[in-house]
Design an enzyme around this catalytic site. Structure first.
Site, PDB file in Angstrom:
ATOM      1  N   ASP A  40       6.402   1.672   8.918  1.00  0.00           N
ATOM      2  CA  ASP A  40       5.498   0.533   8.751  1.00  0.00           C
ATOM      3  C   ASP A  40       5.586  -0.353   9.988  1.00  0.00           C
ATOM      4  OD1 ASP A  40       4.073  -0.684   5.991  1.00  0.00           O
ATOM      5  OD2 ASP A  40       4.420  -2.169   7.571  1.00  0.00           O
ATOM      6  N   ASP A  61       4.183   1.742  15.039  1.00  0.00           N
ATOM      7  CA  ASP A  61       2.764   1.490  15.244  1.00  0.00           C
ATOM      8  C   ASP A  61       2.092   2.855  15.191  1.00  0.00           C
ATOM      9  OD1 ASP A  61       0.203   1.100  16.191  1.00  0.00           O
ATOM     10  OD2 ASP A  61       0.793   0.020  18.004  1.00  0.00           O
ATOM     11  N   VAL A  62       1.363   3.121  14.111  1.00  0.00           N
ATOM     12  CA  VAL A  62       0.844   4.473  13.899  1.00  0.00           C
ATOM     13  C   VAL A  62      -0.231   4.869  14.903  1.00  0.00           C
ATOM     14  CG1 VAL A  62       1.442   4.631  11.450  1.00  0.00           C
ATOM     15  CG2 VAL A  62      -0.761   3.626  12.129  1.00  0.00           C
ATOM     16  N   ASN A  88      -0.747   7.244   5.212  1.00  0.00           N
ATOM     17  CA  ASN A  88      -1.446   6.276   4.378  1.00  0.00           C
ATOM     18  C   ASN A  88      -1.821   4.986   5.100  1.00  0.00           C
ATOM     19  OD1 ASN A  88      -2.024   4.807   1.695  1.00  0.00           O
ATOM     20  ND2 ASN A  88      -0.269   3.655   2.488  1.00  0.00           N
ATOM     21  N   TYR A 156     -14.609   1.435   9.262  1.00  0.00           N
ATOM     22  CA  TYR A 156     -13.734   1.892   8.176  1.00  0.00           C
ATOM     23  C   TYR A 156     -14.330   3.124   7.508  1.00  0.00           C
ATOM     24  CZ  TYR A 156     -10.974   1.775   3.862  1.00  0.00           C
ATOM     25  OH  TYR A 156     -10.150   2.097   2.807  1.00  0.00           O
ATOM     26  N   LYS A 160     -12.736   6.963   7.584  1.00  0.00           N
ATOM     27  CA  LYS A 160     -12.322   7.679   6.382  1.00  0.00           C
ATOM     28  C   LYS A 160     -13.080   8.997   6.232  1.00  0.00           C
ATOM     29  CE  LYS A 160      -9.232   4.719   5.109  1.00  0.00           C
ATOM     30  NZ  LYS A 160      -7.791   5.078   5.191  1.00  0.00           N
ATOM     31  N   THR A 191      -4.756  -4.116  -4.284  1.00  0.00           N
ATOM     32  CA  THR A 191      -3.694  -4.274  -3.300  1.00  0.00           C
ATOM     33  C   THR A 191      -3.878  -5.604  -2.571  1.00  0.00           C
ATOM     34  OG1 THR A 191      -4.965  -3.228  -1.537  1.00  0.00           O
ATOM     35  CG2 THR A 191      -3.602  -1.782  -2.922  1.00  0.00           C
TER      36      THR A 191
END
Length: 257
Positions: A40, A61-62, A88, A156, A160, A191
């Site tokens: 994370d 940092d993905v 995720n 976004y 996806k 969330t």
């Protein structure tokens, strides 16, 4: 077989694991016996969660391939393997909006975190799974990858869609090497990310909720149950799938009264 221990001794890597769906999945997989490594960006929260749950935390940092490689290599070096990858992590910033108003900086930032990161994570996971000839990769896509929306978040949605297509292709490509790859496609989930977005725009929240046949948003734990299923051998004949957990959104014509 003890179904409460379906993931016993399997090593799972979860990105975005310090909150939301990721955190719920970490708890569920740990409860089912998995050894979990959280990745994370939020170092303080990640360390707190890891200490509370007795799991491993790696700050990452993905969107940085070197950092992603370090995350998966740490899981392998510390715990001896990578059996499950739940890729995720994602963002949905307010400046990603209608195509007319979304700038290239917002577009690129969302693509980097939501799509390029999944490319990096899959590459890193497969580097460990291919020699072992086994593994389960679950990539978080979204119901918007298969549905259009008039309340657009254009980057976004595009990101996806990319996650969904990439997951499908990898699922087919690695099917005979014992590695399954599936795209988890949640509907709206209760969330912090969603609550923050809708708190700023209650009208948008109401417009979306009315289209959910179940009449509510999902809870993170409901998505975590799906993740645990896809990670386990109970889903051994499922790969390349668009695994919809959306309260019926993509299947409905009109919602119930």
């Amino acid at each position: 077989m003890d179904l409460s221990q379906r993931l016993k001794d399997k090593v799972a890597v979860v990105t975005g694991g310090a909150s939301g769906i990721g955190l719920a999945a970490v708890k569920r997989m740990r409860d089912e016996g998995a050894v979990v490594v959280i990745g994370d960006l939020d170092e303080a929260t990640g360390k707190t969660v890891a200490d509370d749950l007795n799991v491993t935390f790696v700050q990452v940092d993905v969107s940085d391939q070197v950092a992603v490689n370090r995350l998966f290599d740490t899981a392998f070096e510390v715990h001896g393997g990578v059996d499950i990858a739940f890729n995720n992590a994602g963002i949905s910033p307010p400046d990603d909006d209608l195509i007319e108003s979304t700038g290239i900086d917002a577009w690129d930032r969302v693509q980097d975190v939501n799509l390029k990161s999944v490319f990096f994570c899959c590459k890193a996971a497969l580097r460990h799974m291919v020699p072992a000839q086994k593994g389960s990769i679950i990539n978080t896509a979204s119901f918007v990858a298969v549905n259009g929306s008039a309340t657009s978040q254009i980057s976004y949605t595009a990101s996806k869609g990319g996650v969904l297509a990439m997951s499908r292709e990898l699922g087919i490509q690695y099917a005979r090497q014992g590695i399954r790859v599936n795209a988890l496609c949640p509907g709206p989930v209760n969330t912090p990310l969603l609550r923050e977005l809708f708190a700023k725009d209650p009208e948008r929240a109401a417009r979306r909720l009315v289209h959910v046949p179940m009449g509510r948003f999902a809870e993170p734990e409901e998505l975590a149950a799906a993740v645990a299923f896809l990670a386990s051998d109970d889903s051994s004949f499922i790969t390349g799938s668009s695994f919809l957990v959306d309260g019926g959104i993509t299947g409905h014509y009109v919602t119930p009264l």
